[in-house]
Every structure is written in structure tokens, then in C-alpha cells.
Scaffold this active site. Sequence first.
Site, PDB file in Angstrom:
ATOM      1  N   ASP A 144      55.493  28.871  10.041  1.00  0.00           N
ATOM      2  CA  ASP A 144      55.987  28.174   8.841  1.00  0.00           C
ATOM      3  C   ASP A 144      55.058  27.042   8.396  1.00  0.00           C
ATOM      4  O   ASP A 144      55.511  26.034   7.848  1.00  0.00           O
ATOM      5  CB  ASP A 144      57.398  27.607   9.093  1.00  0.00           C
ATOM      6  N   ASN A 200      56.237  34.397   2.803  1.00  0.00           N
ATOM      7  CA  ASN A 200      57.503  34.275   3.523  1.00  0.00           C
ATOM      8  C   ASN A 200      58.411  33.304   2.783  1.00  0.00           C
ATOM      9  O   ASN A 200      57.944  32.366   2.130  1.00  0.00           O
ATOM     10  CB  ASN A 200      57.260  33.771   4.944  1.00  0.00           C
ATOM     11  N   HIS A 211      61.460  30.568   3.462  1.00  0.00           N
ATOM     12  CA  HIS A 211      61.997  29.779   4.577  1.00  0.00           C
ATOM     13  C   HIS A 211      63.079  28.835   4.058  1.00  0.00           C
ATOM     14  O   HIS A 211      62.890  28.181   3.018  1.00  0.00           O
ATOM     15  CB  HIS A 211      60.881  28.978   5.240  1.00  0.00           C
ATOM     16  N   SER A 217      61.666  27.211   0.630  1.00  0.00           N
ATOM     17  CA  SER A 217      60.233  27.219   0.322  1.00  0.00           C
ATOM     18  C   SER A 217      59.686  28.627   0.443  1.00  0.00           C
ATOM     19  O   SER A 217      60.095  29.389   1.321  1.00  0.00           O
ATOM     20  CB  SER A 217      59.462  26.321   1.305  1.00  0.00           C
TER      21      SER A 217
END
Length: 316
Positions: free
Chosen positions: A146, A108, A110, A137
Site C-alpha cells: 500500500d 489497487n 485501499h 485511495s
Amino acid sequence: MTRAKVAVLISGSGTNMAALLYAAKQPECPYEIVLVASNNPDAEGLTLAHGEGIATFAQSHKGIERVAFDAIMQHQIEKAGATHVALAGYMRILSDAFVQHWDGRMLNIHPSLLPKYTGLHTHQRALDAGDKVAGCSVHLVTPELDAGPVLGQTEVLIRPNDTAETLAERVKIAEHQLYPRILSAYVSRDKDPEWLVAQVRERAMAQPGADEVSSHGMPCFGIIGGKKFAYVSVDHHGDGKTALLVKISGAEEQAMLIDSDEDRYYRPAYFGDGWIGIRLDLGDTDWDHIADWLAKSWRAVAPKKLTKLMDVAGEF
């Protein structure tokens, strides 16, 4: 070059998906985008992906229970043959079952320097805190929001007159640079012999009394003063494979395994019917499964005294 197959999940404009897609057009890129899927049938990114010849799938999540919806997405991802999932502005909390299925294979992006500012409104929170830098990130996805291991970050300086909107614009540029680079590095390690050997070593040396030597040019794991229970074959005799060799019961089990998945299992040359080769370089290795194979192979050669101690210890 065999490229990792990546499914990208989006909910909106898909600019990070586009960055990944266009990076994949370079011949040296180690991944390809095989599917762009969304929980929003009106997501702009779907149009972009379709126009570039990428398979797309859209299904609204409204009125569908979370686990059931994730099962729909998982079916589409697997049907596309994806080995990895990249979340790119996918605005859905994922079910634990979905996350567990893609454990170690889902990334992912972020918009903060994690662990700072998980969740939403990251730019305004950085401004409110008086931070000098913001950024983005890329991390592995875990059940906690996260909170997965960070794979890479890019810092973006905060200017005196920045608003959340102006800061977001520059962070987005950084995201587009960071995500393709980190995804490329991450999917490549699944085929990197040095990394693969290290993964086997960690699990093999966890077996009681294990040691490592080099045998026939291969990393070899055995019981100190005893028999060998595993080898790692890296392009042995020029076969182009990186594979784990472990002990099995004999020719019948060997044939059964090869019939079940001839791309993954094979009869290793010069080792006979009592061993099986398990490809590690296909990009989708289940490392828990490899740990189980190593434990089973260790037990096949371990002295009875040692296995009995292990059995007794397992009772407590």
C-alpha cells in the site's frame, strides 16, 4: 476507440470489480474487462462476472508456493490479452516478480486515505485515532504494501456514532465511485499524445548534451550543435500514430524489428532505412526499453569525445 484491456483480481464478493465492469459498459469508457481472476474458487464475484459474459479464472493458492502461484495468474492474465491489472479486494501479498512485471500497469483500491492505515482494519484504526474523516485511495502497486503513488482519493466524513461497520458501508460507496474514474483516467494517459511526449522528453533530455527543438512539426531531440537522435511523431501526415523515431543500423535491422512485431515497429515515411518508428500508443509501452532505445540512438550520433567520456564514467 481502442480500449485498454484490464484483468481484475478478486478474492470475495467483487463489488469493486462490479463497479469497474458496469462502468465499462458505457461506450465512452476507455477500458474493457477481459478477465476476472481469483485465488478463491468460491468468490461470489466470479459468478457475477460470468453472468455478465466476462471470462473468469479461479485457482486456489493453497499448497502452491507464492512465486509459482503468481506465475499461474500471470499466464492467465497475459492469455486474456490484458494490458493492465486492477486489484479489487484481492487478499494476497504479491511476489516481487509479479509486481515488477506489471510495474506502472497495476492499480489497487485501499479503504483509507493513504499513507494512513496501510494493511487491514483501516476503519477501526481511523475511529480509534479520533479522525474526523476516513476514505479510500487508488494507488499504483509497488513491492511495499500500500505504498505506491496515490492516483486519487475520496474523503468520507466520520459521524459521531459510527462503528467500523457503518463507516465501511459509506467508504465502499465512495470506492465504487472512485475506482472506475481513476482507472479510466490512468489507462487513457497511455494513449494521450501530450503525456507520451512528456515521457520521451524526460528520457531524451537525460542524455548528455541533449536539447529539444521542433522539426517538421515534431518534437525533436539532438545533441547541442550536432545531429538529431530522436523524434516524436504525433499523427504525422495523418497516420494516426504516436511514435518514437530513433536511429538504427540500417535496412536489415529495420526489417528484423518490423518482422518481430509489426504492430509496434514500422518504417517511418520520409526517414529512410536508418530510422525505425516505435509505437507509443498501444497501451503497454515498456519505458525502460524506450530509454534504452534513446541511449542507443544518442550514441549513434554523439561525438566520439562525448561517448569516450561516458565510457570512462561508466567504469567507476
